[in-house]
Design a protein around this motif. Structure first.
Motif, PDB file in Angstrom:
ATOM      1  N   ARG A  84       0.799  -1.235   0.000  1.00  0.00           N
ATOM      2  CA  ARG A  84       0.000   0.000   0.000  1.00  0.00           C
ATOM      3  C   ARG A  84       0.832   1.286   0.000  1.00  0.00           C
ATOM      4  O   ARG A  84       0.446   2.261  -0.657  1.00  0.00           O
ATOM      5  CB  ARG A  84      -0.951  -0.017   1.193  1.00  0.00           C
ATOM      6  N   GLY A 107     -11.323  -1.507   0.534  1.00  0.00           N
ATOM      7  CA  GLY A 107     -11.127  -0.943   1.860  1.00  0.00           C
ATOM      8  C   GLY A 107      -9.702  -1.110   2.353  1.00  0.00           C
ATOM      9  O   GLY A 107      -9.146  -0.208   2.994  1.00  0.00           O
ATOM     10  N   TRP A 108      -9.095  -2.263   2.065  1.00  0.00           N
ATOM     11  CA  TRP A 108      -7.710  -2.490   2.481  1.00  0.00           C
ATOM     12  C   TRP A 108      -6.748  -1.529   1.789  1.00  0.00           C
ATOM     13  O   TRP A 108      -5.791  -1.064   2.387  1.00  0.00           O
ATOM     14  CB  TRP A 108      -7.292  -3.927   2.180  1.00  0.00           C
ATOM     15  N   GLY A 110      -7.596   1.422   0.403  1.00  0.00           N
ATOM     16  CA  GLY A 110      -7.942   2.800   0.715  1.00  0.00           C
ATOM     17  C   GLY A 110      -8.275   2.943   2.182  1.00  0.00           C
ATOM     18  O   GLY A 110      -7.532   2.482   3.045  1.00  0.00           O
ATOM     19  N   THR A 111      -9.396   3.578   2.457  1.00  0.00           N
ATOM     20  CA  THR A 111      -9.890   3.731   3.829  1.00  0.00           C
ATOM     21  C   THR A 111     -11.376   3.424   3.826  1.00  0.00           C
ATOM     22  O   THR A 111     -12.013   3.410   2.759  1.00  0.00           O
ATOM     23  CB  THR A 111      -9.683   5.170   4.338  1.00  0.00           C
ATOM     24  N   ASP A 113     -13.733   5.300   4.599  1.00  0.00           N
ATOM     25  CA  ASP A 113     -14.447   6.462   4.062  1.00  0.00           C
ATOM     26  C   ASP A 113     -14.115   6.725   2.600  1.00  0.00           C
ATOM     27  O   ASP A 113     -14.910   7.333   1.877  1.00  0.00           O
ATOM     28  CB  ASP A 113     -14.116   7.713   4.883  1.00  0.00           C
ATOM     29  N   GLN A 114     -12.945   6.274   2.163  1.00  0.00           N
ATOM     30  CA  GLN A 114     -12.518   6.528   0.796  1.00  0.00           C
ATOM     31  C   GLN A 114     -11.822   5.279   0.245  1.00  0.00           C
ATOM     32  O   GLN A 114     -10.601   5.210   0.152  1.00  0.00           O
ATOM     33  CB  GLN A 114     -11.575   7.739   0.721  1.00  0.00           C
TER      34      GLN A 114
END
Length: 277
Positions: A84, A107-108, A110-111, A113-114
């Protein structure tokens, strides 16, 4: 779509090797490929082809526009975490790890929320190793049309490709073509054993079984007739095939196959939930 394609394989095993065979010298050069794998002998084989290699994620990843995660599902989260820091906004991520949803991977990378949405999830199967595979592909919204074209070319180099719209459909692909070779191998084993029980030797039974499955599959692919019509053309009323099919029907053979596929589908969904947790 640019002519230059630079790729990183995170995991350099059999599936990565199969995909690279359809790329190197055709879509990109060996120098355009970077391979990350903990196994030194695996890296040595890649290095002999002219690729760059590393035993852990490194800055070379930031220079590769496509990442292909080809590690076992239980190692994917850790591999993503290590990679990442080198992720770029325009990196295209492809995952061939079974049981991990595209949304989980987003999700892994990014976040919550994003999420990172330049992701294509793929479910290939083992015949891809000989260029005769079948792969289901799912693209998240961040994947462009040009990106999809590149990924489609990549997987068409090792077999047939079908695009689907949801992770649930990838589970169905898993049940049909992902696990499907095992069903076929079991059926071939049964045919061979049946031939031996009826007086053929193992070599004779194996030759006939493999040729029968291969020929029937090719006929089905090339014929304009429906599968039902092709089956009826083999089945004379009161004949040998009719007698055999009567046994299969009485044992609910089609229903058993569908039940097996449902079990595979259900397990794929369970694994997805487990890895997301």
């Amino acid at each position: 779509m640019t002519k230059e394609l630079t790729i990183a394989f995170i995991g350099g095993g059999n599936m990565a090797t199969a995909l690279a065979s359809g790329l190197i010298g055709k879509r990109c050069g060996a120098h355009d490929v970077h391979v990350v794998d903990v196994n030194a002998p695996v890296l040595a084989r890649w290095s002999e082809q002219g690729t760059t290699v590393a035993q852990s994620p490194d800055a070379m990843l930031a220079e590769r526009r496509m990442w292909i995660f080809a590690v076992k599902p239980q190692y994917l989260k850790e591999a993503v975490a290590q990679c990442r820091p080198f992720l770029q906004d325009d990196t295209l991520v492809v995952s061939v790890a079974a049981g991990i949803s595209a949304s989980t991977l987003a999700g892994w990378l990014g976040t919550p929320d994003q999420p990172f949405t330049r992701i294509v999830r793929c479910m290939p199967n083992t015949p891809a190793l000989i260029g005769s595979g079948a792969s289901g592909l799912l693209a998240l919204p961040g994947v462009s049309g040009d990106d999809k074209t590149i990924v489609q070319q990549l997987f068409r180099a090792v077999g047939e490709v079908v695009w689907v719209d949801t992770d649930a459909q990838i589970d169905a692909v898993t049940a049909l073509s992902g696990s499907g070779p095992a069903y076929v191998f079991l059926f071939i084993e049964a045919l061979i054993q049946g031939g031996i029980q009826q007086g053929l030797n193992e070599d004779q039974a194996r030759t006939l079984a493999l040729a029968t499955l291969g020929g029937a599959t090719q006929l089905a692919a090339l014929s304009h007739e429906s599968l039902a019509t092709l089956r009826e053309q083999v089945t004379s009323k009161g004949g040998t095939t009719a007698a055999a099919l009567a046994v299969l029907q009485s044992a609910a053979f089609p229903a058993i196959v569908q039940q097996a596929m449902q079990a595979a589908n259900d397990r794929a969904a369970e694994l997805s939930a487990e890895f997301a947790g």
